[in-house]
Scaffold this active site. Structure first.
Site, PDB file in Angstrom:
ATOM      1  N   PRO A 216       0.841  -1.199   0.000  1.00 12.12           N
ATOM      2  CG  PRO A 216       0.036  -0.989   2.182  1.00 12.12           C
ATOM      3  CD  PRO A 216       0.840  -1.897   1.304  1.00 12.12           C
ATOM      4  CG  ASP A 391       5.100  -1.179   2.706  1.00 12.58           C
ATOM      5  OD1 ASP A 391       3.900  -1.132   3.068  1.00 12.58           O
ATOM      6  OD2 ASP A 391       5.704  -2.247   2.463  1.00 12.58           O
ATOM      7  CG  HIS A 392       0.068   3.684   4.828  1.00 12.88           C
ATOM      8  ND1 HIS A 392       0.354   4.017   6.136  1.00 12.88           N
ATOM      9  CD2 HIS A 392      -0.731   4.680   4.360  1.00 12.88           C
ATOM     10  CE1 HIS A 392      -0.251   5.147   6.442  1.00 12.88           C
ATOM     11  NE2 HIS A 392      -0.909   5.580   5.385  1.00 12.88           N
ATOM     12  NE  ARG A 393       3.234  -4.168   3.094  1.00  3.09           N
ATOM     13  CZ  ARG A 393       3.817  -5.074   2.311  1.00  3.09           C
ATOM     14  NH1 ARG A 393       3.266  -6.270   2.186  1.00  3.09           N
ATOM     15  NH2 ARG A 393       4.928  -4.799   1.659  1.00  3.09           N
TER      16      ARG A 393
END
Lengths: 417, 79
Positions: A216, A391-393
């Site tokens: 994401p 990376d939104h994780r």
């Protein structure tokens, strides 16, 4: 066969640089394989004595297949030596100890890109042979003009099959003649497989599609005044011989390296089974466009320990070897963050796709002359736009903002290399 | 007498080994037409410096933008 880079699952062995009985040290280049992204040098990660070469020239080998047996010093031989097998598509199991470039126990274990989303990633060393500070190698000389560049395997095949290498146009990086080129010429038929460039596009497509499917992405952008540092670089370069000049790109890479050290959440790999694994060293990937199309992003290993001049020398070396198709497997797999810059002319911003399993990519537009407010007055200044893909994780806006701020601070601070 | 165009193209194709020297035209721009990037240009300048002893400052890079311009520039500077 070590991991060869994101979504590249196999390579063809085209050159052995060692033979049974040779002693090897960690980091030695022992073989060359052809991949979808050109020839890659394979390093070894354990010291010892080569006992057996279990793979034959010309073999197409999947990642993880054994290549050789190396016995560590003082280690008992596990099985009697056997002659090297005939070339075959499926390598037979090798006796222990098998030394494909396997990871040393030293943490942190940085992952190799997984062939598929479901497959667990093997671990790889953070840096198989860390260079001391400023030890970036001098650029490798290119081949003499007019000289034929072909791997020993390609030459041997050409001799055996009576193929005139000078009549071939190589399809590898830098026009190098690949084993496959000789095979096709010998057969007198067009390539049965897609051309190498089509293969490269397939590798890029697989990696980028996986990235966009699983990571994401979010983006954070800032335009940064680089007038002072560019003026300082120009003044410095005016007094320096060509070998000593520094490009803005090196300064931007160093800023990214220092920002990655300051914000470790941006430097490392994301594994499906372990989540984010931060890296101790900053192995900064440098995106290099290839003239025939496609790109590679080899890593400058342990760039955090380098000066600006060291980073510049390292980048020159990477570009030279990328053109000649002589990158190392570790450089293709162990990057911890990537910088993609549009150079000194061109578009003003670039929002890139993260190179999995990394978690950040620094996209940099070309410098632009813009009206800028300095001390309350509008003046012309050269600016560069940074776009961080994150990376939104692993990170959120606050973390990304810290990285952007750290990068901007570095870039706006002229200093001696 | 040195053929500076030939020297230039020879060094150009050492830096960019995927370029066929027989296809390089006198007016081809090394960046716009032949797609050298800034690192390639620096490597070319360094190679010419090593071979001819001509130090090409950054402000003169436009003077070597094509083989024809480079040949004239190098002849004037090396002579």
């Amino acid at each position: 066969m070590p991991s060869l880079g994101a979504d590249m699952e196999a390579g063809r062995l085209v050159e052995w640089l060692v033979k049974p009985g040779d002693t090897v040290s960690r980091g030695d280049v022992v073989a060359v394989v052809e991949t979808q992204k050109g020839a890659i040098e394979i390093e070894i990660f354990e010291a010892g004595t080569v006992r057996e070469l279990t793979a034959a020239l010309g073999d197409e080998l999947p990642v993880g297949a054994p290549l050789a047996v190396v016995v560590a010093e003082g280690e008992a031989a596990a099985a009697p030596p056997e002659p090297a097998p005939e070339a075959s598509a499926a390598p037979r199991p090798a006796p222990e100890p098998v030394v494909t470039p396997v990871p040393p126990p030293a943490p942190p274990a940085a992952p190799a890109p997984t062939p598929s989303d479901a497959a667990p990633a093997p671990t790889l060393p953070a840096a198989p042979a860390p260079a001391p500070p400023d030890a970036a190698p001098a650029p490798t000389p290119a081949q003499p003009a007019g000289g034929l560049r072909a791997s020993p395997a390609a030459r041997a095949l050409a001799e055996a099959r009576g193929v005139d290498l000078s009549a071939l146009k190589g399809s590898g990086p830098g026009g190098a003649i690949l084993y496959a080129d000789v095979e096709h010429a010998a057969a007198g038929t067009p390539a049965r497989k897609p051309a190498p460039m089509a293969e490269m596009r397939k590798a890029i497509a697989a990696a980028m599609a996986r990235s966009k499917r699983t990571i994401p992405h979010f983006y954070m952008t800032q335009t940064i005044d680089v007038e002072l540092v560019m003026t300082a670089l120009e003044a410095r370069n005016a007094e320096a011989p060509p070998e000593g000049r520094i490009l803005l790109g090196a300064l931007l890479v160093r800023a990214a390296v220092r920002a990655a050290r300051a914000v470790p959440e941006m430097n490392g790999h994301y594994l499906d089974d372990r989540g984010f694994v931060p890296a101790e060293a900053v192995n900064v990937g440098v995106a290099i466009a290839l003239r025939g199309g496609g790109l590679v992003a080899p890593a400058l290993m342990d760039a955090g320990a380098m000066t600006l001049a060291g980073i510049m020398a390292g980048m020159r070396d990477l570009v030279t070897r990328a053109r000649a198709g002589r990158l190392k497997a570790s450089e293709m797999t162990e990057g911890t963050i990537t910088v993609s810059a549009l150079g000194e002319t061109g578009a003003e911003a670039m929002a890139g796709v993260i190179f999995p399993p990394q978690v950040g990519l620094v996209g940099l537009g070309a410098p632009q002359l813009r009206p800028w407010v300095v001390d309350g007055a509008v003046v012309p200044r050269r600016v560069v736009t940074l776009t961080l893909s994150a990376d939104h994780r692993v990170s959120d806006g606050r973390t990304a903002a810290r990285f952007v701020a750290a990068f901007a601070e570095q870039v706006q601070t002229p200093e001696e290399p | 007498m040195t053929d500076y165009r030939a020297v230039f193209v020879e060094e150009l194709t050492r830096v960019a080994p995927d370029i066929d020297p027989s296809t390089v035209g006198d007016g081809d721009h090394i960046q716009d037409d032949l797609a050298l990037d800034s690192m390639d240009v620096l490597n070319l300048v360094a190679a010419l410096h090593a071979r001819l002893g001509v130090d090409i400052p950054e402000r003169d890079y436009p003077e070597i933008a094509t083989p024809a311009r480079a040949a004239a520039y190098l002849a004037a500077r090396a002579g």
